[in-house]
Enzyme design. Structure first.
Site, mmCIF file in Angstrom:
data_model
loop_
_atom_site.group_PDB
_atom_site.id
_atom_site.type_symbol
_atom_site.label_atom_id
_atom_site.label_comp_id
_atom_site.label_asym_id
_atom_site.label_seq_id
_atom_site.Cartn_x
_atom_site.Cartn_y
_atom_site.Cartn_z
ATOM 1 N N GLU A 80 10.996 -2.838 -1.523
ATOM 2 C CA GLU A 80 9.875 -3.629 -0.988
ATOM 3 C C GLU A 80 9.416 -4.684 -1.986
ATOM 4 O O GLU A 80 9.193 -4.386 -3.176
ATOM 5 C CB GLU A 80 8.695 -2.697 -0.630
ATOM 6 C CG GLU A 80 7.490 -3.473 -0.111
ATOM 7 C CD GLU A 80 6.481 -2.638 0.662
ATOM 8 O OE1 GLU A 80 6.713 -1.433 0.909
ATOM 9 O OE2 GLU A 80 5.438 -3.211 1.034
ATOM 10 N N ASP A 122 6.993 9.349 6.483
ATOM 11 C CA ASP A 122 6.511 9.226 5.104
ATOM 12 C C ASP A 122 5.787 10.477 4.650
ATOM 13 O O ASP A 122 4.970 11.036 5.399
ATOM 14 C CB ASP A 122 5.509 8.060 5.002
ATOM 15 C CG ASP A 122 6.137 6.813 4.436
ATOM 16 O OD1 ASP A 122 7.115 6.926 3.666
ATOM 17 O OD2 ASP A 122 5.651 5.710 4.770
ATOM 18 N N GLU A 151 7.825 7.638 -2.142
ATOM 19 C CA GLU A 151 7.811 6.497 -3.046
ATOM 20 C C GLU A 151 8.167 6.931 -4.467
ATOM 21 O O GLU A 151 7.853 8.045 -4.878
ATOM 22 C CB GLU A 151 6.426 5.833 -3.021
ATOM 23 C CG GLU A 151 6.096 5.245 -1.660
ATOM 24 C CD GLU A 151 4.770 4.479 -1.629
ATOM 25 O OE1 GLU A 151 4.098 4.370 -2.684
ATOM 26 O OE2 GLU A 151 4.413 3.988 -0.546
HETATM 27 O O1 KIV Z 1 4.677 2.842 5.389
HETATM 28 C C1 KIV Z 1 5.495 1.977 5.739
HETATM 29 O O2 KIV Z 1 5.431 1.394 6.824
HETATM 30 C C2 KIV Z 1 6.564 1.643 4.803
HETATM 31 C C3 KIV Z 1 7.369 0.431 5.107
HETATM 32 C C4 KIV Z 1 6.610 -0.771 4.737
HETATM 33 C C5 KIV Z 1 8.695 0.485 4.459
HETATM 34 O O3 KIV Z 1 6.729 2.310 3.835
#
Ligand code: KIV
Length: 289
Positions: A206, A107, A139
Site C-alpha cells: 500500500e 482483516d 499488517e
Molecule cells: O482494510 C482494507 O480495506 C485494506 C485495503 C486497503 C488493502 O487493508
C-alpha cells in the site's frame, strides 16, 4: 481422495483463467499462485455486507477483502483502529453468505494479533470458524513474520500487508507514502521477503512508489496486490466505496472512480421524498385493493 490428491475440479480450475474459469467452487490460494505463474493479473475489492459482496461475486471479482477499512467506510469511525473482532466476524459472515465463488479474506483488526502468535491464531480461528472466511490478512512485515508462520503451520492462509499500514496511523502521523529513500526501500524488500518466507500466500503493497512495488513483485514468488503501488503488481485492490463513488469528499490519488453511486442514490432518495410530498407515490400499480 486424500489431501494430496486434489479433486478434478480443483485441478482443472487452477489452470484456467480466474475470470470465469472457476464456477463450481471458491477461488483458492492455488488458483492465485497459478495466476502469478501465467502472468494473469487479478482484481480484489473490499466488501462489508452480503448484498454488495453478491454483486461483486456475480461480476467475477475473484477475491473479496472484508477490510478493517469497514471502520472508515462502513461503520462511521475516523480510522480503522476502533474496529473489533466481533464487528469483523459479523461483517465477514455476511460477505461469505452473500457469495459463492470469491475467496473471502478478512482483516485481523488492530489489537487482535500484535500481542503474540497465539493471539493471532485464536482470532484467525474465530474468523474461519464463526464467519467462514477462506483466509486472513494482517499488517506488518518482519514484525509479523512469527505470527504468519504459526498461522500457516496451522492451516490458515495468510495475506500479508506492508508499505502503508493504516492500523499504525497514529504512529505514522497520517497516511504517507512508504519506501521512499534507500533505507526505507531496503526495509520494504526485507519485509516482503520475510512474509513470503513465513508462508504468506500474497502480500498487499500500500502507498509504495511504483518502481519499488515493481521490484518487490519481480523478486517475490507470491502475488503482490497493489493499492497505490503503480501498474506492475500482480493484482490491484480498491476499497469498494472509493471505486464506486460512494465516498464523500476527497479520495486518495491512487483511486479511480468507476461510478458515481453517491449521486445516483442521493437522486433516488430525493425523487422518492418529492413524490411522497406531492402525492405521486404510491400510484395505482403500487396499491392493494
Ligand atoms: O482494510 C482494507 O480495506 C485494506 C485495503 C486497503 C488493502 O487493508
Amino acid at each position: 481422495m486424500n489431501a494430496s490428491s486434489p479433486s478434478p475440479a480443483q485441478n482443472q480450475a487452477s489452470t484456467t483463467s480466474l475470470y470465469g474459469g472457476v464456477t463450481n467452487r471458491r477461488v483458492t490460494v492455488r488458483d492465485l499462485a497459478a495466476a502469478k505463474q501465467r502472468g494473469e493479473k487479478w482484481a480484489m475489492l473490499t466488501a462489508y455486507d452480503a448484498l454488495t459482496a453478491g454483486v461483486f461475486d456475480e461480476a467475477g471479482i475473484p477475491v473479496l477483502l472484508v477490510g478493517d477499512s469497514a471502520g472508515n467506510c462502513h461503520l462511521g469511525y475516523e480510522t480503522t483502529v476502533p474496529v473489533t473482532m466481533d464487528q469483523m466476524v459479523m461483517l465477514s459472515a455476511a460477505v461469505v453468505r452473500g457469495t459463492k465463488r470469491a475467496m473471502v479474506v478478512a482483516d485481523l483488526p488492530f489489537g487482535s494479533y500484535q500481542e503474540s502468535p497465539a493471539q493471532a491464531m485464536h482470532n484467525a480461528a474465530r474468523l474461519m470458524k464463526d464467519a467462514g472466511v477462506g483466509a486472513v490478512k494482517l499488517e506488518g512485515g518482519e514484525r509479523s513474520a512469527r505470527s504468519i508462520e504459526l498461522l500457516v503451520e496451522a492451516g490458515v492462509p495468510v495475506m500479508a500487508h506492508i508499505g502503508l499500514t493504516p492500523q499504525s496511523v497514529h504512529a505514522l502521523g497520517g497516511y504517507p507514502v512508504q519506501g521512499r529513500g534507500d533505507e526505507a526501500a531496503h526495509q520494504m524488500l526485507r519485509d516482503a521477503k520475510a512474509v513470503q518466507q513465513a508462508g504468506a500466500f500474497a502480500v498487499v503493497l500500500e502507498a509504495v512508489p511504483a518502481e519499488l512495488a515493481a521490484q518487490v513483485t519481480e523478486q517475490l514468488a507470491i502475488p503482490t496486490v497493489g493499492i497505490g503501488g503503480g501498474a506492475d503488481t500482480d493484482a490491484q485492490v480498491l476499497v469498494w466505496t472509493d471505486m464506486a463513488g460512494m465516498t464523500a469528499g476527497r479520495v486518495p490519488k491512487f483511486v479511480k472512480q468507476y461510478a458515481n453511486l453517491r449521486a445516483v442514490l442521493g437522486d433516488a432518495a430525493r425523487d422518492f421524498a418529492e413524490e411522497v410530498r406531492t402525492g405521486t407515490f404510491p400510484a395505482e400499480q403500487h396499491t392493494f385493493h
